[in-house]
Design a protein around this motif. Structure first.
Motif, PDB file in Angstrom:
ATOM      1  N   LEU A   1       0.864  -1.174   0.000  1.00 18.09           N
ATOM      2  CA  LEU A   1       0.000   0.000   0.000  1.00 18.09           C
ATOM      3  C   LEU A   1       0.899   1.222   0.000  1.00 18.09           C
ATOM      4  CD1 LEU A   1      -2.911  -0.809   2.484  1.00 18.09           C
ATOM      5  CD2 LEU A   1      -2.982  -0.722  -0.008  1.00 18.09           C
ATOM      6  N   ALA A   2       0.702   2.057  -0.989  1.00 20.95           N
ATOM      7  CA  ALA A   2       1.480   3.291  -1.102  1.00 20.95           C
ATOM      8  C   ALA A   2       0.513   4.471  -1.100  1.00 20.95           C
ATOM      9  CB  ALA A   2       2.305   3.279  -2.391  1.00 20.95           C
ATOM     10  N   TYR A   3       0.990   5.594  -0.623  1.00 24.75           N
ATOM     11  CA  TYR A   3       0.176   6.809  -0.567  1.00 24.75           C
ATOM     12  C   TYR A   3       0.830   7.864  -1.443  1.00 24.75           C
ATOM     13  CZ  TYR A   3      -2.420   4.746   3.272  1.00 24.75           C
ATOM     14  OH  TYR A   3      -3.216   3.926   4.032  1.00 24.75           O
TER      15      TYR A   3
ATOM     16  N   LEU B   1       5.325  10.663  -3.936  1.00 24.21           N
ATOM     17  CA  LEU B   1       5.238   9.382  -3.255  1.00 24.21           C
ATOM     18  C   LEU B   1       5.480   9.663  -1.771  1.00 24.21           C
ATOM     19  CD1 LEU B   1       4.935   6.345  -3.217  1.00 24.21           C
ATOM     20  CD2 LEU B   1       7.332   6.156  -3.947  1.00 24.21           C
ATOM     21  N   LEU B   2       4.408   9.607  -0.991  1.00 21.04           N
ATOM     22  CA  LEU B   2       4.464   9.945   0.429  1.00 21.04           C
ATOM     23  C   LEU B   2       4.935   8.776   1.275  1.00 21.04           C
ATOM     24  CD1 LEU B   2       1.021  11.779   0.676  1.00 21.04           C
ATOM     25  CD2 LEU B   2       3.289  12.841   0.427  1.00 21.04           C
ATOM     26  N   LEU B   3       4.296   7.632   1.071  1.00 24.52           N
ATOM     27  CA  LEU B   3       4.587   6.420   1.835  1.00 24.52           C
ATOM     28  C   LEU B   3       4.584   5.232   0.893  1.00 24.52           C
ATOM     29  CD1 LEU B   3       2.151   7.018   4.840  1.00 24.52           C
ATOM     30  CD2 LEU B   3       4.636   7.305   4.871  1.00 24.52           C
ATOM     31  N   TYR B   4       5.469   4.293   1.146  1.00 24.78           N
ATOM     32  CA  TYR B   4       5.533   3.061   0.364  1.00 24.78           C
ATOM     33  C   TYR B   4       5.595   1.914   1.365  1.00 24.78           C
ATOM     34  CZ  TYR B   4       6.984  -0.253  -3.223  1.00 24.78           C
ATOM     35  OH  TYR B   4       7.052  -1.325  -4.083  1.00 24.78           O
ATOM     36  N   GLY B   5       4.408   1.421   1.744  1.00 21.22           N
ATOM     37  CA  GLY B   5       4.337   0.410   2.787  1.00 21.22           C
ATOM     38  C   GLY B   5       4.972   0.952   4.057  1.00 21.22           C
TER      39      GLY B   5
ATOM     40  N   VAL C   1      11.490   8.442   1.081  1.00 23.61           N
ATOM     41  CA  VAL C   1      10.196   7.994   1.604  1.00 23.61           C
ATOM     42  C   VAL C   1      10.419   7.536   3.040  1.00 23.61           C
ATOM     43  CG1 VAL C   1       8.331   6.295   1.340  1.00 23.61           C
ATOM     44  CG2 VAL C   1       9.418   7.272  -0.690  1.00 23.61           C
ATOM     45  N   PRO C   2       9.572   7.956   3.968  1.00 26.72           N
ATOM     46  CA  PRO C   2       8.457   8.870   3.835  1.00 26.72           C
ATOM     47  C   PRO C   2       8.903  10.238   3.299  1.00 26.72           C
ATOM     48  CG  PRO C   2       8.420   7.814   5.997  1.00 26.72           C
ATOM     49  CD  PRO C   2       9.719   7.454   5.347  1.00 26.72           C
TER      50      PRO C   2
ATOM     51  N   VAL D   1      -1.189  17.544   3.239  1.00 28.05           N
ATOM     52  CA  VAL D   1      -0.879  16.117   3.188  1.00 28.05           C
ATOM     53  C   VAL D   1      -1.565  15.395   4.343  1.00 28.05           C
ATOM     54  CG1 VAL D   1       0.954  14.386   3.398  1.00 28.05           C
ATOM     55  CG2 VAL D   1       1.338  16.425   2.014  1.00 28.05           C
ATOM     56  N   LEU D   2      -1.396  15.911   5.548  1.00 28.01           N
ATOM     57  CA  LEU D   2      -1.894  15.203   6.724  1.00 28.01           C
ATOM     58  C   LEU D   2      -3.411  15.074   6.767  1.00 28.01           C
ATOM     59  CD1 LEU D   2       0.516  16.567   9.469  1.00 28.01           C
ATOM     60  CD2 LEU D   2       0.506  14.277   8.450  1.00 28.01           C
ATOM     61  N   VAL D   3      -4.132  16.134   6.441  1.00 28.45           N
ATOM     62  CA  VAL D   3      -5.595  16.075   6.539  1.00 28.45           C
ATOM     63  C   VAL D   3      -6.172  15.019   5.590  1.00 28.45           C
ATOM     64  CG1 VAL D   3      -7.743  17.371   6.198  1.00 28.45           C
ATOM     65  CG2 VAL D   3      -5.846  18.403   7.485  1.00 28.45           C
ATOM     66  N   PRO D   4      -5.827  15.029   4.299  1.00 32.92           N
ATOM     67  CA  PRO D   4      -6.382  13.969   3.437  1.00 32.92           C
ATOM     68  C   PRO D   4      -5.825  12.581   3.755  1.00 32.92           C
ATOM     69  CG  PRO D   4      -5.051  15.517   2.152  1.00 32.92           C
ATOM     70  CD  PRO D   4      -5.133  16.065   3.523  1.00 32.92           C
ATOM     71  N   LEU D   5      -4.576  12.500   4.200  1.00 26.94           N
ATOM     72  CA  LEU D   5      -3.998  11.212   4.584  1.00 26.94           C
ATOM     73  C   LEU D   5      -4.782  10.612   5.749  1.00 26.94           C
ATOM     74  CD1 LEU D   5      -1.627   9.140   4.334  1.00 26.94           C
ATOM     75  CD2 LEU D   5      -0.429  10.537   6.033  1.00 26.94           C
TER      76      LEU D   5
END
Length: 164
Positions: free
Chosen positions: A8-10, A102-106, A117-118, A128-132
């Protein structure tokens, strides 16, 4: 795809030139068409003022994808989407037609040329934080801790939910 290879990546999405909303929506569709990848969820769209820059408000969102692509290959695809949708890179923090991060990759922590990454500034940005946190209120940022813990630091940054 081998289920064991899935991550799961964000992805952070943002735009403030041209039809910014249409650019973000087109990019979300393109994420779902990447090889070995499925768009798992997308946050609402938000309007935010530029941070450390000038220009119109941004349209921002975060997408969660299920992918078997290695991180560097995923990044190449993100850059291709930016290019295909008219991204220009006139300078650091310049207004843009589309920005995909690419915010997070697993749970991985990556520090390679062109890819960290992060994402190094994700804990400093309400956009970034609110929608994440909309996608996963309990998400933890590898090496940093629960994302919710950074919300007080960005509370003064204006962010507004856009109507569908």
């Amino acid at each position: 795809m081998n289920a064991a290879a899935h991550v799961l990546a964000y992805i952070g999405l943002g735009a403030n030139l041209g039809d910014a909303r249409a650019s973000v929506e087109a990019a979300l569709q393109r994420l779902n068409s990447l090889p070995q990848t499925r768009l798992d969820a997308a946050s609402s769209l938000y309007a935010t003022a530029p941070v450390d820059a000038d220009g119109d408000d941004y349209v921002n969102a975060v997408a969660r994808i299920d992918t078997a692509l290695p991180a560097q290959e995923l990044l190449r695809h993100l850059l291709d989407i930016e290019q295909d949708l008219g991204r220009e890179r006139p300078g650091y923090n310049a207004p843009r037609t589309l920005d995909l991060d690419l915010l997070l990759y697993g749970e991985e922590r990556i520090d390679e040329p062109g890819l960290i990454v992060p994402h190094p500034r994700m804990t400093q940005r309400a956009f970034v934080l609110v929608p994440l946190l909309q996608l996963d209120p309990l998400i933890t940022i590898p090496g940093a801790g629960p994302a919710q813990g950074f919300m007080p630091d960005v509370a003064a940054q204006a962010i507004r939910l856009l109507k569908p």
